[in-house]
Design a protein around this motif. Sequence first.
Motif, PDB file in Angstrom:
ATOM      1  N   GLN A  24       0.794  -1.232   0.000  1.00  0.00           N
ATOM      2  CA  GLN A  24       0.000   0.000   0.000  1.00  0.00           C
ATOM      3  C   GLN A  24       0.829   1.287   0.000  1.00  0.00           C
ATOM      4  OE1 GLN A  24      -3.392  -0.061   2.546  1.00  0.00           O
ATOM      5  NE2 GLN A  24      -3.973   2.029   2.072  1.00  0.00           N
ATOM      6  N   PRO A  25       1.832   1.444   0.852  1.00  0.00           N
ATOM      7  CA  PRO A  25       2.604   2.696   0.812  1.00  0.00           C
ATOM      8  C   PRO A  25       3.340   2.898  -0.515  1.00  0.00           C
ATOM      9  CG  PRO A  25       3.399   1.261   2.590  1.00  0.00           C
ATOM     10  CD  PRO A  25       2.264   0.569   1.932  1.00  0.00           C
ATOM     11  N   ILE A  26       3.809   1.812  -1.116  1.00  0.00           N
ATOM     12  CA  ILE A  26       4.512   1.890  -2.398  1.00  0.00           C
ATOM     13  C   ILE A  26       3.547   2.363  -3.481  1.00  0.00           C
ATOM     14  CG2 ILE A  26       5.694   0.543  -4.183  1.00  0.00           C
ATOM     15  CD1 ILE A  26       6.579  -1.384  -1.885  1.00  0.00           C
ATOM     16  N   VAL A  27       2.354   1.777  -3.497  1.00  0.00           N
ATOM     17  CA  VAL A  27       1.346   2.110  -4.509  1.00  0.00           C
ATOM     18  C   VAL A  27       0.856   3.545  -4.333  1.00  0.00           C
ATOM     19  CG1 VAL A  27      -0.986   1.573  -5.330  1.00  0.00           C
ATOM     20  CG2 VAL A  27       0.634  -0.274  -4.871  1.00  0.00           C
ATOM     21  N   GLU A  28       0.583   3.936  -3.102  1.00  0.00           N
ATOM     22  CA  GLU A  28       0.092   5.295  -2.851  1.00  0.00           C
ATOM     23  C   GLU A  28       1.103   6.345  -3.293  1.00  0.00           C
ATOM     24  OE1 GLU A  28      -0.963   5.297   1.291  1.00  0.00           O
ATOM     25  OE2 GLU A  28      -2.958   4.489   0.882  1.00  0.00           O
ATOM     26  N   GLU A  29       2.373   6.114  -2.991  1.00  0.00           N
ATOM     27  CA  GLU A  29       3.418   7.062  -3.381  1.00  0.00           C
ATOM     28  C   GLU A  29       3.535   7.143  -4.913  1.00  0.00           C
ATOM     29  OE1 GLU A  29       8.258   7.554  -3.075  1.00  0.00           O
ATOM     30  OE2 GLU A  29       7.234   6.375  -1.551  1.00  0.00           O
ATOM     31  N   ALA A  30       3.543   5.984  -5.550  1.00  0.00           N
ATOM     32  CA  ALA A  30       3.653   5.959  -7.014  1.00  0.00           C
ATOM     33  C   ALA A  30       2.440   6.633  -7.659  1.00  0.00           C
ATOM     34  CB  ALA A  30       3.781   4.520  -7.511  1.00  0.00           C
ATOM     35  N   GLU A  31       1.251   6.324  -7.177  1.00  0.00           N
ATOM     36  CA  GLU A  31       0.037   6.880  -7.784  1.00  0.00           C
ATOM     37  C   GLU A  31      -0.052   8.386  -7.598  1.00  0.00           C
ATOM     38  OE1 GLU A  31      -3.360   7.578  -9.827  1.00  0.00           O
ATOM     39  OE2 GLU A  31      -1.934   5.943  -9.976  1.00  0.00           O
ATOM     40  N   GLU A  32       0.411   8.882  -6.478  1.00  0.00           N
ATOM     41  CA  GLU A  32       0.404  10.334  -6.263  1.00  0.00           C
ATOM     42  C   GLU A  32       1.246  11.039  -7.331  1.00  0.00           C
ATOM     43  OE1 GLU A  32       1.972  13.496  -2.948  1.00  0.00           O
ATOM     44  OE2 GLU A  32       1.049  11.638  -2.220  1.00  0.00           O
TER      45      GLU A  32
END
Length: 153
Positions: free
Chosen positions: A114-122
């Motif tokens: 989740q933290p990896i995906v959230e950072e990338a998507e932002e």
Amino acid sequence: MNGNNTTNSSTYESIQACIDRRLDEIEERASAIIDTRWQQVMHHEKQNVGWVNRSRLSLRCYRKGGNIRLEWSGVKWKKQEDGKVLRLRVHIKKGSNHNYPITRLLPFMAEWEQPIVEEAEEELSQIRREAYHLNRALTSIRYAWKAALKRND
């Protein structure tokens, strides 16, 4: 009037070249973000073996003309009768404002991811937004160029 057409053409070609260069730059940035995410996922999966720890999200970047596409998709695994496992890609619908809501990514996301995906998507949503406006600018420039050529004929 031919001299005027040459001036208009070189001006429009310069503007288009600048926009194309910027699209190249943001495509490179998007690819770097995707590569970083992939490296983080691969690192985690090597340390934590087993299907439970595998990522079920896929992220890709491609460009067609002035349009840069940054798309998430889900991955489902289907076991065939002969024992082979097929990897199926599941389309995930993008939300408004050039982003993927985390709620649409969650069904395919591992907790550790989740933290990896959230950072990338932002970061990717900002790139999508800029690419959208640059693509619209390219379209406007092309129409303006055609209008200028018609006027000067």
